[in-house]
Motif scaffolding. Sequence first.
Motif: not given
Length: 308
Positions: A6-10, A40-43, A114-118, A141-145
């Motif tokens: 998941l971190l790789g995808a981010l 937090l997952w951030v783009r 509310a969903g993944g940043v992707d 987002s607080e949830v993973p990609v």
Amino acid sequence: MDVAPLLGALDALGGTFLVPGDDGWPPALDALGPTAPFGLWVRGAADLARTGARGVAVVGARAATTYGEHVAYDLAAGLAERAVTVVSGGAFGIDAAAHRGALARSGRTVVVLAGGVDRAYPRGHARLLEAVVADGGAVVSEVPVGSVPTRVRFLQRNRLIAGLATATVVVEAAWRSGAISTAYHASTLLRPVGAVPGPVTSVASAGCHRLLRSGVAVCVTDTAEVLELAGLDGPAPDPPDVPTRPGDGLPEHVRRVLEAAPARRALEPGALAVAAGVSLAEAHAALGLLELDGLVRREGAGWRRARP
């Protein structure tokens, strides 16, 4: 769960994963206490720390009216011009209008999903989210990609919108609306809440009126009032462009005598008193003041308005 993929995808998206203690972590979220996100997952711009210090959430109905979208756009544009970050949820209606208003002034805006940043949600806002990232904003987002938005995640997302902002403004909301939830989260955090009034016949504004009537929110109608609500500095608003008229600022009985005075033929004080609905003594006193101001002139036993 193995988070490495998941971190790789981010990372492939050019994104960042923030946790408390990181330089970009927004301390404002710490006020959420036990319900604060673990990360937090951030783009986009990963420095969210300043958002909590100088950010305003502008939220509202998806099924917005033209009036509501216009107000949200103008408020966000005005905030962006004053270097205030606009926070919203990226939905149709008020959210989208707020993001676009900030982008129109090259301002910074943060989209909380509310969903993944992707995953652009709604899909029709894919270009909007790309524009936010390209212009120096962030998609958060607080949830993973790869995560799919759900009803529960939408409700949970609302606390993040409130937590990331100094103040929350509800532009339009039905009686039951996610925006109302965001307002109550902000109130629970003891952060100011504003609501924009609408027509009393508009279902789209019923939630705003509910917030105002219950005392959860205060009435706001322009950028200056939102800045004041949030405790943020900004230039004083220009005075309204209202044309002045002879008699403005005079006592009521004096103004009424002036309005009753004819422009062409003179009237005696008794007739002026009757026309103005004041006593004879008030008419005499008013004529004296008006004569000093050059607004009336005496002609024989009567009075008439002075020519400009």
